[in-house]
Design a protein around this motif. Structure first.
Motif, mmCIF file in Angstrom:
data_model
loop_
_atom_site.group_PDB
_atom_site.id
_atom_site.type_symbol
_atom_site.label_atom_id
_atom_site.label_comp_id
_atom_site.label_asym_id
_atom_site.label_seq_id
_atom_site.Cartn_x
_atom_site.Cartn_y
_atom_site.Cartn_z
ATOM 1 N N GLY A 25 35.459 18.321 32.259
ATOM 2 C CA GLY A 25 36.187 19.510 32.699
ATOM 3 C C GLY A 25 37.624 19.528 32.200
ATOM 4 N N LEU A 26 38.253 18.357 32.165
ATOM 5 C CA LEU A 26 39.619 18.272 31.634
ATOM 6 C C LEU A 26 39.643 18.620 30.155
ATOM 7 C CD1 LEU A 26 40.838 15.001 33.399
ATOM 8 C CD2 LEU A 26 41.369 17.365 34.036
ATOM 9 N N LEU A 27 38.645 18.157 29.421
ATOM 10 C CA LEU A 27 38.565 18.500 27.994
ATOM 11 C C LEU A 27 38.342 20.002 27.817
ATOM 12 C CD1 LEU A 27 36.501 15.535 26.480
ATOM 13 C CD2 LEU A 27 38.990 15.850 26.508
ATOM 14 N N ASP A 28 37.525 20.616 28.684
ATOM 15 C CA ASP A 28 37.323 22.072 28.636
ATOM 16 C C ASP A 28 38.655 22.800 28.781
ATOM 17 O OD1 ASP A 28 34.548 21.717 28.503
ATOM 18 O OD2 ASP A 28 34.226 22.175 30.638
ATOM 19 N N LYS A 29 39.420 22.380 29.770
ATOM 20 C CA LYS A 29 40.708 23.044 30.028
ATOM 21 C C LYS A 29 41.682 22.819 28.873
ATOM 22 C CE LYS A 29 40.334 24.270 34.596
ATOM 23 N NZ LYS A 29 41.086 24.679 35.751
ATOM 24 N N ALA A 30 41.666 21.622 28.293
ATOM 25 C CA ALA A 30 42.547 21.335 27.160
ATOM 26 C C ALA A 30 42.173 22.201 25.958
ATOM 27 C CB ALA A 30 42.479 19.855 26.796
ATOM 28 N N GLU A 31 40.874 22.345 25.716
ATOM 29 C CA GLU A 31 40.436 23.175 24.584
ATOM 30 C C GLU A 31 40.828 24.637 24.794
ATOM 31 O OE1 GLU A 31 36.668 21.069 22.512
ATOM 32 O OE2 GLU A 31 36.308 21.802 24.551
ATOM 33 N N ALA A 32 40.648 25.145 25.999
ATOM 34 C CA ALA A 32 41.027 26.528 26.290
ATOM 35 C C ALA A 32 42.532 26.715 26.133
ATOM 36 C CB ALA A 32 40.576 26.911 27.704
ATOM 37 N N PHE A 33 43.298 25.759 26.621
ATOM 38 C CA PHE A 33 44.753 25.838 26.502
ATOM 39 C C PHE A 33 45.184 25.759 25.037
ATOM 40 C CE2 PHE A 33 48.974 23.759 26.476
ATOM 41 C CZ PHE A 33 49.702 24.733 27.135
ATOM 42 N N THR B 210 47.992 25.499 20.040
ATOM 43 C CA THR B 210 48.258 24.075 19.837
ATOM 44 C C THR B 210 47.050 23.424 19.165
ATOM 45 O OG1 THR B 210 49.557 24.062 21.882
ATOM 46 C CG2 THR B 210 48.875 21.912 21.000
ATOM 47 N N PRO B 211 47.254 22.691 18.083
ATOM 48 C CA PRO B 211 46.118 21.984 17.471
ATOM 49 C C PRO B 211 45.521 20.964 18.451
ATOM 50 C CG PRO B 211 48.043 21.952 16.022
ATOM 51 C CD PRO B 211 48.499 22.482 17.349
ATOM 52 N N LEU B 212 44.193 20.893 18.512
ATOM 53 C CA LEU B 212 43.529 19.942 19.409
ATOM 54 C C LEU B 212 43.932 18.509 19.112
ATOM 55 C CD1 LEU B 212 39.851 21.100 20.034
ATOM 56 C CD2 LEU B 212 41.689 20.791 21.690
ATOM 57 N N ASP B 213 44.235 18.213 17.853
ATOM 58 C CA ASP B 213 44.664 16.856 17.502
ATOM 59 C C ASP B 213 45.920 16.447 18.251
ATOM 60 O OD1 ASP B 213 42.557 16.344 15.865
ATOM 61 O OD2 ASP B 213 43.678 16.483 13.983
#
Length: 169
Positions: A22-30, A36-39
């Motif tokens: 879920g945290l990764l989901d929120k980071a990807e959406a943000f 912001t690049p995911l890297d």
């Protein structure tokens, strides 16, 4: 349900990885929303001498599955730490949880009495299985989970306590 080595480990680990997903989901959406690049998140650290987000997820995986190896006679899958993307981190999480799905309460029966010895460069510690789980594994697992959360929060991802404490229903 009585407290057993199984109930203190497998469901706890699975829930932690559910939260990480879920945290990764929120980071990807943000990342999409903010441009912001995911890297930037994948490689983000709280301090120069700490592992990045990717390393925190790898250590949570290793800590939890290696605990099961030490507490049972099960052969535990080994994963190289070669994740290069969020998709790879998701695969790591999925493989770790898939392993947990194969562990039964019977596998952990009697493991509270099993002797577990850990050797560090300047220290050798022997635990009973229950002390190993409660005093070493769970604090270590939650350290890496919390640090992953903290990295994302520090980088501006709009997450809160309810994103960390999930699955209460």
């Amino acid at each position: 349900m009585p407290l057993t080595m199984y109930t203190l480990s497998i469901p706890v680990f699975a829930r932690g990885f559910y939260a990480l997903g879920g945290l990764l989901d929120k980071a990807e959406a943000f990342a999409v929303e903010s441009g912001t690049p995911l890297d930037d998140f994948f490689n983000a650290r709280l301090a120069p001498d700490m592992l990045p987000l990717s390393g925190q997820i790898q250590r949570a995986s290793d800590t939890s599955k290696n605990a099961i190896a030490r507490l049972t006679t099960l052969e535990v899958p080994r994963f190289p730490d070669d994740e290069q993307s969020f998709a790879d981190l998701r695969k790591r999480i999925a493989k770790t949880v898939a392993f947990f799905d194969t562990v039964t309460p019977e596998h952990l029966e009697g493991s509270e009495k099993r002797e577990v010895t850990l050797s560090f460069p300047n220290l050798k510690v022997t635990f009973s299985g229950d002390d190993y789980l409660l005093k070493f594994v769970l604090p270590n697992f939650y350290f890496h989970l919390t640090t992953a959360y903290d990295i994302l929060r520090h980088r501006g991802v709009p997450i809160g306590k309810t994103d960390y404490i999930v699955g209460l229903d």
